[in-house]
Design an enzyme around this catalytic site. Sequence first.
Site, mmCIF file in Angstrom:
data_model
loop_
_atom_site.group_PDB
_atom_site.id
_atom_site.type_symbol
_atom_site.label_atom_id
_atom_site.label_comp_id
_atom_site.label_asym_id
_atom_site.label_seq_id
_atom_site.Cartn_x
_atom_site.Cartn_y
_atom_site.Cartn_z
ATOM 1 C CB SER A 110 -7.973 3.934 2.817
ATOM 2 O OG SER A 110 -7.159 3.237 3.746
ATOM 3 C CE LYS B 248 -3.964 1.972 2.557
ATOM 4 N NZ LYS B 248 -4.824 1.817 3.752
ATOM 5 C CB SER C 111 -8.407 1.202 5.755
ATOM 6 O OG SER C 111 -9.020 2.458 5.672
#
Lengths: 484, 482
Positions: A152, A77, A176
């Site tokens: 996210s 990420k 997330s």
Amino acid sequence: MHKKTAHELNKLLAKKESSSQELTTAVFAHLEKVEPKIQAFVTVTKEEALKQAKAADERLKNNDNVTPLTGIPIAIKDNMCTKGILTTCSSKILSNYKPPYDATVVEKLKAAGAVVVGKTNLDEFAMGSSTENSGLHKTYNPWDLNCVPGGSSGGSAAAVAANEAVMATGSDTGGSIRQPAAFCGVVGLKPTYGLVSRYGLVAFASSLDQIGPLTKDVTDTAIMLNVLAGHDKKDSTSVDRPVPDYQKSLVNDIKNLRIGIIKELLGEGIEPKVKESIQQTMKKFEELGAKIMEVSLPTFAYAVATYYLIAPAEASSNLGRYDGVKYGQRSPNSPDLLTMYNNTRAEGFGPEVKRRILIGTYALSAGYYDAFYLKALKVRTVIKNDFERAFQNCDLLLSPTTTSAAFKVGEKSNDPLAMYLSDIATIPVNLAGLPAISLPCGFIDNLPIGLQLIGKAFAEETLLRAAFTYEQNTDWHKRKPSII
Amino acid sequence: MKYETVIGLETHAQLLTASKMFCSCSTKFGNRPNTNICPICTGQPGVLPVVNKKAIELAIKTALVLNCQIAPQSIFARKNYFYPDLPKNYQVSQYELPLAINGYLEIVVNGERRKIGITRVHLEEDAGKLVHKGAARIMGSSESLVDYNRTGTPLMEIVTEPDIRSPLEAKVFMETLQHLLQFIQVCDAKMEEGSLRCDGNISIRPLGATKLGTKTEVKNMNTFRGIQKALEAEEVRHREVIAAGEKIMQETRYFDEITETTKAMRSKEEAHDYRYFPEPDLVPLEPEADWVESIKLNIGELPEQKKSRYIAALGLSAEDAEVLLATPALAKYFEACLELKAPAKAAANWLIGDITAYLNEHEKTITEINFLPAQLAEMLEMIENGAISGKIAKIVLTEALAIGKEIKEIVKEKGLTQVSDEGELVKIIKEVIANNPGPVTQYRQGKTGIIGFLVGQVMKATQGRANPRLVNQLLGKELSKN
């Protein structure tokens, strides 16, 4: 080959039936085909990946320190620092930022021999539930390109679901990891706060953030967690306790496990079809020998409000450093310091980030601190206590991960409050610092939905055992989006 | 109406740790800009702080010496404000639960003992340093550069109660504090280098009133003299404003060292809202009782205790004891000599006398010279056993201080060994008696004081090397012979 899980590939690599270079090349060939549609990545690091694959093959050849991740292509990420490689947090303000160091998790994954294919898209600074808040571009759900992948960690979840990486890291502040895992039909684990080092994870809300795996099945989650977990002296909030071998908890047996169904998460606000799936899931667990009971957590009603004071308050301070002085974008042609600060931040941050900085700044201001921030801290303790009470009678809690399946791109982006409220099932877990896993448990109109299991602090083994048993006895994880 | 002045001080002391408060970078002063830096102290995205245990130890040590209670749990907090010398745009400090509270420091002002309450002692990190081009401050400069070498240096904040009653007391408080911090080796406490800094809060109120008047905060007091001058100027201003029937505005003021006046910087309304909140990246500080106890045991004697001992056990005068203790390094040197069995009084005399004179003349400190306590102890032993006279010692010491040679070597090289051979001395004495018939006659007529002159003649004949005690004895004997 790119469709396989890490534990399947591991066998191929060990038997020398394939090499990491072959595998990595195959992954990139597939990635290059689907990425224009999915747009899961902010940065693809093909050149470095092929070098890492070559090094992994050397390790495999010489049987030198081979781990279950050696040679496995993974995605990171883009809010985890990678030395010399862009780490943007999907924000314009960091669009040119190359960290001088690796995050602890990146260091560990690299040391295990994992091959990093690239950095995945996210809601700017991890603030959001759809990856639509990325300051760079949107990411699309591999099951339906008209839908969001969640957020996210939407880029990571979409990349794994679309086989652009075998596994990926995510970070979870209010859901997330779990919410995009549910939307994309993959497995996502948020570990107990303090189990995984946050050093090098660009902070959103420090007391809530936690890094965890996004994988194709529960076995891969255990494999990745084995690498991520453990005390880090660079992170004072990481807990110094022995780390078990999580693969050992992958036992197909949950007899007499006491599972509490959270009453508040099967009521209003949950889509009927989600409810139905969860009821079937309950039955499945019962069939498998678990004892099911209903549990009430009345303080859940305050969780979203509490979260939206604590997280923005911390974020307003954490994001202070993006000021154009040291790194990242600086607005040109500002006549003085204050104008430079104002212009840089006005141009560099997107609307959701600005909204949260404003909320957080307000909540911490003189005269409001007691009524907002301090009150929220107190409610947080009440929520924690509520969980503790529930865990007196059961080993795990069960709920849907989300209130619905993936929604359409643009559907909620103009209604932040609706977006915030859809995280009702995941947010309380972060407030209490507990571990939770999301795994596929059904479909609504060909869109996956997720089941959330919540454990006691540091009870990842119980979570994994229950999740593994459910997965072994269902076929949801075998369904794949047509795009792959 | 009579008014009294009320002052409280906020002081900042840089702690003598090798590394910074939250990372392992060096705290060394004077390196090239931005060389003692790392991802942590430059506030890169994703970094986390880790507390420097040595800094906590030094702060606890200070707090104990200031008679404070050590908090069983204290927490770090973030103080949020934007400035380019602060890479994270927040300073990690302590706010609601500081490391230590409720202490005091005794000071002596004009012979009177005063107890100044210490509100709190807490830890925080220092900011970096800005260098401006084209203007003195960031406003108006064509460009500003930032040096992060100092960023993250451990700072200890010591806050007093409003117990100080005059600018002079404020100055004495700071001098006493400086001395103490240097003595317990937690801070080099050089105001001119900024390793010890202070801001003052001052107000006045009718004598006998219990309610505090409106205060102003005075900044930029960079010397002891500056502290007194700044607070005096502000005290006068307060009195004038109130005498004119007006009110003091709560504000922060800046001391101008050139005009020796204070100027308004910002009003209460313009004061920053720092939005303090608990630092989520750090866990609460809970110093174990055993650790605190061991720090306490290792503090050793404080200046006051040492002074009493020097006077009572070592027979030093109060004045000499004070001189030695005024410079911690000098006291340390003195005690090293004592450990080597040097006579206390003699060691003190030489240190305060010839050695200090040498240091003053050459603008050096005791730690900067090549003359070790062992050498002084050896010299004192040579004097005591008669190997050299005090007079010779003066000559030899000067040379030893200048070139760093061993005393014995110098004495040997220059043939300065004391003459204690009776036969040789009697021979010289006889010559002196023969050459000075006048004084000899006077002596024999009862003017015994003249013996001093004759001793001097013997010393002269031996270039000062004769053992004076022996010369006196032998001369008396020879003179009584007829």
